[in-house]
Design a protein around this motif. Structure first.
Motif, PDB file in Angstrom:
ATOM      1  N   ILE A 109       0.946  -1.307   0.028  1.00  0.00           N
ATOM      2  CA  ILE A 109      -0.092   0.014  -0.075  1.00  0.00           C
ATOM      3  C   ILE A 109       0.809   1.185  -0.122  1.00  0.00           C
ATOM      4  O   ILE A 109       1.871   1.168   0.769  1.00  0.00           O
ATOM      5  CB  ILE A 109      -1.071   0.069   1.187  1.00  0.00           C
ATOM      6  N   GLU A 110       0.639   2.189  -0.978  1.00  0.00           N
ATOM      7  CA  GLU A 110       1.384   3.388  -0.993  1.00  0.00           C
ATOM      8  C   GLU A 110       0.641   4.470  -0.897  1.00  0.00           C
ATOM      9  O   GLU A 110      -0.543   4.330  -1.047  1.00  0.00           O
ATOM     10  CB  GLU A 110       2.097   3.519  -2.527  1.00  0.00           C
ATOM     11  N   VAL A 111       1.089   5.503  -0.327  1.00  0.00           N
ATOM     12  CA  VAL A 111       0.383   6.884   0.028  1.00  0.00           C
ATOM     13  C   VAL A 111       1.011   8.131  -0.984  1.00  0.00           C
ATOM     14  O   VAL A 111       2.178   8.266  -1.269  1.00  0.00           O
ATOM     15  CB  VAL A 111       0.475   7.297   1.443  1.00  0.00           C
ATOM     16  N   GLN A 112       0.067   8.580  -1.727  1.00  0.00           N
ATOM     17  CA  GLN A 112       0.331   9.668  -2.380  1.00  0.00           C
ATOM     18  C   GLN A 112       0.460  10.956  -1.374  1.00  0.00           C
ATOM     19  O   GLN A 112      -0.348  11.352  -0.907  1.00  0.00           O
ATOM     20  CB  GLN A 112      -0.878   9.997  -3.582  1.00  0.00           C
ATOM     21  N   VAL A 113       1.678  11.461  -1.731  1.00  0.00           N
ATOM     22  CA  VAL A 113       2.135  12.900  -1.055  1.00  0.00           C
ATOM     23  C   VAL A 113       2.251  13.934  -2.297  1.00  0.00           C
ATOM     24  O   VAL A 113       2.406  13.757  -3.198  1.00  0.00           O
ATOM     25  CB  VAL A 113       3.077  12.940  -0.054  1.00  0.00           C
ATOM     26  N   PHE A 114       2.203  15.161  -1.597  1.00  0.00           N
ATOM     27  CA  PHE A 114       2.417  16.295  -2.580  1.00  0.00           C
ATOM     28  C   PHE A 114       2.962  17.301  -1.637  1.00  0.00           C
ATOM     29  O   PHE A 114       2.220  17.729  -0.388  1.00  0.00           O
ATOM     30  CB  PHE A 114       1.250  16.782  -3.214  1.00  0.00           C
ATOM     31  N   GLY A 115       4.236  17.890  -2.071  1.00  0.00           N
ATOM     32  CA  GLY A 115       4.887  18.967  -0.989  1.00  0.00           C
ATOM     33  C   GLY A 115       5.381  20.419  -1.999  1.00  0.00           C
ATOM     34  O   GLY A 115       5.233  20.156  -3.053  1.00  0.00           O
ATOM     35  N   ASP A 116       5.482  21.627  -1.331  1.00  0.00           N
ATOM     36  CA  ASP A 116       5.746  22.691  -1.716  1.00  0.00           C
ATOM     37  C   ASP A 116       6.969  23.036  -1.621  1.00  0.00           C
ATOM     38  O   ASP A 116       7.451  24.234  -1.463  1.00  0.00           O
ATOM     39  CB  ASP A 116       4.619  23.655  -1.582  1.00  0.00           C
ATOM     40  N   GLY A 117       7.905  22.211  -0.632  1.00  0.00           N
ATOM     41  CA  GLY A 117       9.161  22.514  -0.116  1.00  0.00           C
ATOM     42  C   GLY A 117       9.133  22.663   1.255  1.00  0.00           C
ATOM     43  O   GLY A 117      10.235  22.681   1.880  1.00  0.00           O
TER      44      GLY A 117
END
Length: 638
Positions: A209-217
């Motif tokens: 199972i994987e988790v989608q992440v999103f960052g802006d730094g």
């Protein structure tokens, strides 16, 4: 926002990025190799630049050529897609040094996660749980074997610079460790120019199972999880979101761990934190461990887009252009369920061998999303991954979305090459999978039934005979009007037709006679509606009817060969001869390794079909050969 970007990739991901950029009013530049001069992504982009030969090292891995193409065309940023240079920190640094923007994380963030051993140490410091194992720098074979003994079998050998299942081997007994280690290191050296490995405890009832992440730094959010447990040899086959059986407590724990991982390295852009879960007692917050982080967009990102309603490529462009994260965590939610199946050109009954060929026909089901980088008439090349498309469905419940997937797969039509469509459709109809009984060993346990050649409906066989006779449109011109003339048709098994009139044909085949009538709704066989479609190629015909059924059309002028196939080891597909293990005059036993071929990013071992003596070695290491080329010949049996 950028006014123009360059996509440093090919195929379906290049087309996917171009489509979002076009919707946002951003111009696009494609790059292409000699093999891709007429590819779909080249036609779709506003501009296109040639960057080299067909081999990836001569084109899509040439960072300097790609950067020069961006500068030449006035592109402000480079989107890497996935694969190729997408996780190469030196390329990222070169892009930035050239005054361009890399649409993705920094080179330092990629370096932090690029080596699995260093990444795990970093994650442990950030409070992210990791699998027990050895991640040290001592790569001595005896030392690694001792570490495996200490961890306890079964263990998993993994390339520290790996991905996509390359350089990965499952070892269940100490006696098999040395050979598995050598094989994993060899594949890792070829794929990543780095033979170093780590060793992990193998989870016996694992879920991926994987988790989608999103960052802006600065900060990061997660866009929930995807279950990628349906795998074959560590290659994902069908992915879904959300994960079946997920609890709010487990989702929260994994989501927090994933965002801690992203924020620990100042992550910017789309990324995926992969976890291994012990599913033997359900999904529990104390039974998941960090595996790796993919510092790029994932192949399976569409299922996350489907359940969140978010275009991840749009987010990539917005954040890379300097905007903050478009949403906070509490603004994100899940709607419904989604599946993605990876449609490949591969021969499943022959052991999932990658296939090539010209796509003479390609049509997707109307009620699904199909991400593809090929069109009818395009060639599946031996130079690249043989993916044809990703088939994505979304419904209000898991059961509905899965039913939609099965139907979409059964309605997809491909001719000109063999595919894994029937295999995927069987998976989508698998009762255990439908119940949510998902783990990474499911395909291996059920492989005999899932990979078997699909049964051929007698009606499809009868219609193939009609097509081979040139009578698919029901035209009976040239036949006697005063009686049903019998005419043999080249087919295997032998067949004949009797034309009773326009659109009315009797087909004799395999001891049976079928009455075939062309009605307003298509061909009917023995009174039953078929809904069949047909594609005729030079030496085959494909009937689309509850799946695709391909029939070879024998050439009556062709003479059969008398050569004994057990004497010759033939190349099963076009590729590179990576290693040759035998010499002329050497004794071999059935099952001995003769050579290794590398094709479509995977290694394939050629084994001796019988005991014998090597009469000739017909290739050298490093040779590029075509499918069917003779590699090794054994002396004739006495």
């Amino acid at each position: 926002m950028f006014s123009k970007i360059l996509i440093a990739n090919r195929g379906e991901i290049a087309c996917r990025v171009i489509e979002t950029a076009r919707r946002m009013g951003v111009a696009t530049v494609a790059v292409y190799s000699q093999a891709d001069a007429n590819a779909a992504h080249v036609a779709l982009a506003d501009e296109a630049i040639a960057i080299g030969g067909p081999a990836p090292k001569d084109s899509y891995l040439r960072g300097d050529a790609i950067i020069n193409a961006a500068l030449q065309t006035g592109a402000q940023a480079i989107h890497p897609g996935y694969g190729f240079l997408s996780e190469n920190p030196d390329f990222v640094d070169a892009v930035v040094a050239a005054g361009l923007v890399f649409i993705g994380p920094s080179g330092d963030a990629i370096r932090a996660m690029g080596l699995k051993d260093a990444a795990k140490a970093l994650m442990e410091q950030a409070g992210v749980p990791i699998v027990p194992g050895y991640m040290g720098t001592n790569q001595d074979a005896d030392h690694l074997a001792a570490q495996a003994d200490a961890i306890g079998y079964p263990v998993l050998i993994k390339a520290v610079a790996g991905g996509g299942g390359k350089g990965m081997r499952l070892v269940e007994r100490a006696g098999d460790f040395a050979d598995a280690l050598a094989s994993a290191q060899g594949e890792a050296q070829t794929a990543f120019a780095n033979p170093a490995v780590l060793i992990e405890k193998y989870i016996t009832s694992p879920r991926h199972i994987e988790v989608q992440v999103f960052g802006d730094g600065q900060r990061a959010v997660h866009l929930f999880e995807r279950d990628c447990s349906l795998q074959r040899r560590h290659q994902k086959v069908i992915e879904e979101a959300p994960a079946p059986g997920m609890t709010p407590e487990m989702r929260d724990a994994m989501g927090q761990a994933a965002t801690r991982a992203a924020e620990a390295i100042g992550y910017s852009g789309a990324g995926t934190v992969e976890f291994i879960i012990d599913g033997s007692d359900g999904l529990r917050p104390d039974r998941f461990w960090f595996m790796e982080m993919n510092t790029r967009l994932q192949v399976e990102h569409p299922v996350t887009e489907a359940i969140t309603g978010i275009d991840l490529v749009e987010w990539q462009l917005r954040v890379a252009s300097g905007e903050p994260l478009p949403a906070t965590q509490d603004q994100l939610s899940i709607t419904g369920h989604a599946f993605e199946a990876r449609l490949y050109a591969e021969d499943v009954p022959a052991g999932f061998l990658p296939a090539t060929g010209t796509l003479s026909h390609l049509q997707f089901a109307p009620d699904c999303r199909a991400d593809t980088g090929v069109r009818a008439g395009d060639v599946i090349s031996p130079w690249y991954d043989p993916m044809i498309a990703k088939i994505i469905t979304h419904g209000p419940t898991r059961a509905i979305a899965l039913g939609q997937l099965a139907r979409a797969l059964e309605q997809t039509q491909v001719a000109g090459t063999v595919t894994n469509l029937a295999f995927l459709a069987r998976l989508a109809r698998h009762e255990g999978f439908a119940r949510g009984e998902v783990d990474t060993g499911l395909i291996a346990r059920e492989i005999d039934s899932l990979a078997a050649a699909p049964p051929v409906p007698p009606a499809a066989q009868a219609l193939a005979v009609i097509a081979a006779a040139g009578l698919w449109q029901g035209d009976a011109s040239g036949f006697a009007l005063w009686g049903a003339l019998r005419r043999p048709v080249p087919f295997d098994p032998p067949a004949a037709i009797r034309v009773h009139g326009p659109g009315h044909i009797g087909v004799e085949i395999d001891g049976m006679t079928h009455d075939c009538v062309l009605a307003q709704d298509g061909w009917r066989v023995d009174g039953a509606k078929t809904g069949a479609a047909m594609q005729m190629d030079r030496d085959s015909v494909t009937i689309f009817m509850a799946g695709a059924h391909r029939f070879d059309i024998p050439d009556p002028l062709e003479r059969g060969s008398s050569a004994e196939t057990s004497d010759l080891t033939l190349a099963p597909m076009p590729g590179l001869v990576k290693s040759v293990f035998v010499t002329q005059g050497q004794n071999v036993s059935a099952g001995d390794r003769l050579a290794i071929m590398e094709a479509m990013k995977m290694e394939h071992t050629m084994l001796a079909a019988r005991d014998g003596v090597v009469a000739e070695v017909l290739v050298v290491e490093g040779a590029q050969v075509e499918a069917g080329a003779a590699l090794i010949r054994l002396e004739e049996e006495e």
